[in-house]
Design an enzyme around this catalytic site. Sequence first.
Site, PDB file in Angstrom:
ATOM      1  N   HIS A 194      51.067  -4.228  12.989  1.00  0.00           N
ATOM      2  CA  HIS A 194      50.661  -5.596  12.671  1.00  0.00           C
ATOM      3  C   HIS A 194      51.463  -6.185  11.519  1.00  0.00           C
ATOM      4  O   HIS A 194      51.551  -7.411  11.400  1.00  0.00           O
ATOM      5  CB  HIS A 194      49.160  -5.646  12.374  1.00  0.00           C
ATOM      6  CG  HIS A 194      48.319  -5.599  13.606  1.00  0.00           C
ATOM      7  ND1 HIS A 194      47.521  -6.645  13.998  1.00  0.00           N
ATOM      8  CD2 HIS A 194      48.172  -4.636  14.558  1.00  0.00           C
ATOM      9  CE1 HIS A 194      46.911  -6.323  15.136  1.00  0.00           C
ATOM     10  NE2 HIS A 194      47.286  -5.107  15.494  1.00  0.00           N
ATOM     11  N   ASP A 195      52.040  -5.336  10.691  1.00  0.00           N
ATOM     12  CA  ASP A 195      52.929  -5.846   9.641  1.00  0.00           C
ATOM     13  C   ASP A 195      54.328  -6.107  10.202  1.00  0.00           C
ATOM     14  O   ASP A 195      54.840  -7.220  10.129  1.00  0.00           O
ATOM     15  CB  ASP A 195      53.011  -4.856   8.484  1.00  0.00           C
ATOM     16  CG  ASP A 195      53.849  -5.399   7.333  1.00  0.00           C
ATOM     17  OD1 ASP A 195      53.711  -6.606   7.021  1.00  0.00           O
ATOM     18  OD2 ASP A 195      54.636  -4.644   6.747  1.00  0.00           O
ATOM     19  N   SER A 213      53.597  -8.286   4.349  1.00  0.00           N
ATOM     20  CA  SER A 213      52.938  -9.602   4.330  1.00  0.00           C
ATOM     21  C   SER A 213      51.507  -9.519   4.844  1.00  0.00           C
ATOM     22  O   SER A 213      50.667 -10.337   4.476  1.00  0.00           O
ATOM     23  CB  SER A 213      53.743 -10.612   5.156  1.00  0.00           C
ATOM     24  OG  SER A 213      53.969 -10.147   6.479  1.00  0.00           O
ATOM     25  N   HIS A 245      46.570   3.434  21.270  1.00  0.00           N
ATOM     26  CA  HIS A 245      45.154   3.180  21.553  1.00  0.00           C
ATOM     27  C   HIS A 245      44.397   4.452  21.919  1.00  0.00           C
ATOM     28  O   HIS A 245      43.220   4.392  22.288  1.00  0.00           O
ATOM     29  CB  HIS A 245      45.017   2.146  22.677  1.00  0.00           C
ATOM     30  CG  HIS A 245      45.381   0.761  22.249  1.00  0.00           C
ATOM     31  ND1 HIS A 245      45.575  -0.276  23.130  1.00  0.00           N
ATOM     32  CD2 HIS A 245      45.594   0.230  21.015  1.00  0.00           C
ATOM     33  CE1 HIS A 245      45.890  -1.369  22.469  1.00  0.00           C
ATOM     34  NE2 HIS A 245      45.907  -1.086  21.179  1.00  0.00           N
TER      35      HIS A 245
END
Length: 340
Positions: free
Chosen positions: A65-66, A75, A194
């Site tokens: 996700h970064d 961020s 996952h």
Amino acid sequence: MRSAVAAAVVAVVLAVALAAEASELKVGYYDKSCPGVENVVKWHVIKALKANRKTGAALVRLIFHDCFVRGCDASVLLDPTPENPHTEKTAPINIGLAAFDLLDEIKSAVEDRCPGTVSCADILIYAARDAGSLMSNGNVHFDAPAGRLDGMHSHAADAQRDLPDSTFTIGELIQNFKRKNFTIEEMVILSGAHAIGVGHCSSFRARLTAPKEQILPAYRGLLAGKCGAGPDPIVTNNIRDEDPKAIAATVPSFLPRLRKFEFLDNSYYHNNLARIVTFNSDWQLLTEKEARGHVHEYADNGTLWDEDFSESLLKLSNLPLLPPGSKGEIRKKCRYVNHY
């Protein structure tokens, strides 16, 4: 014709600049400026996973996700402020991100050791790498190059635009990963994360009414029961980590395959072929020939997936460091830019 040539020249110059930026990363970057920093990070990650193994899954999720948004610039770690109330971590697609307190703890320890030297971006890469290794008994591992700077911008809209949504079709998934220079195979490889972690019911609500061709009815019933327990409960991603009582009541044939703790392995691919995965984006991998072939490939060969997942995480960690023209810094605290 001249404009086309000029555009081509600009594209080449930009590509060279990005390549030069990426080439500044190197393994052992802090050997002289902060010796032992990787051991410090690993010690804290080990301690955290002993207390709560789900922290490992949270760290593995954070690297994706970064890096997938503005490159690996930390961020995603920035808190909202009055100046910027909508940072990446506030984006709906980032629901449930965790392990921020652990990264704060690691950053504090590293600052005590080497003030103003090690970026939050590099700490996140090290921590996620170590979490993947620990969650897989060492089967997932890579030497992590470092030398990143922390970004000074973070916007929820960027995360919504760049990250793949759990509701995506296979076509949308392929295009999303292609924009970051990832192949269909690498998309399938990274989806294997996952095998661990949790998801919010709001991220797979449509699966509760999906036809039996897309989801095992007994598993659909299990999810419906879990999601009916509150406004937006979390559910474990991997049925093998479910509560035995819930499995006994809904999918009793699966009881022998439950495991005592979360483990990062190729079980995701077995689950997908059996139609017992939570997200629509998971099931979508079976609707395209090449992607489906790789699901079978990794279900059959867990060792190959360990190796390919390690390589894909390394590639993810090497995405362009900062957007062209952006400035970076070494943050004192991972949640805020230094001038805040």
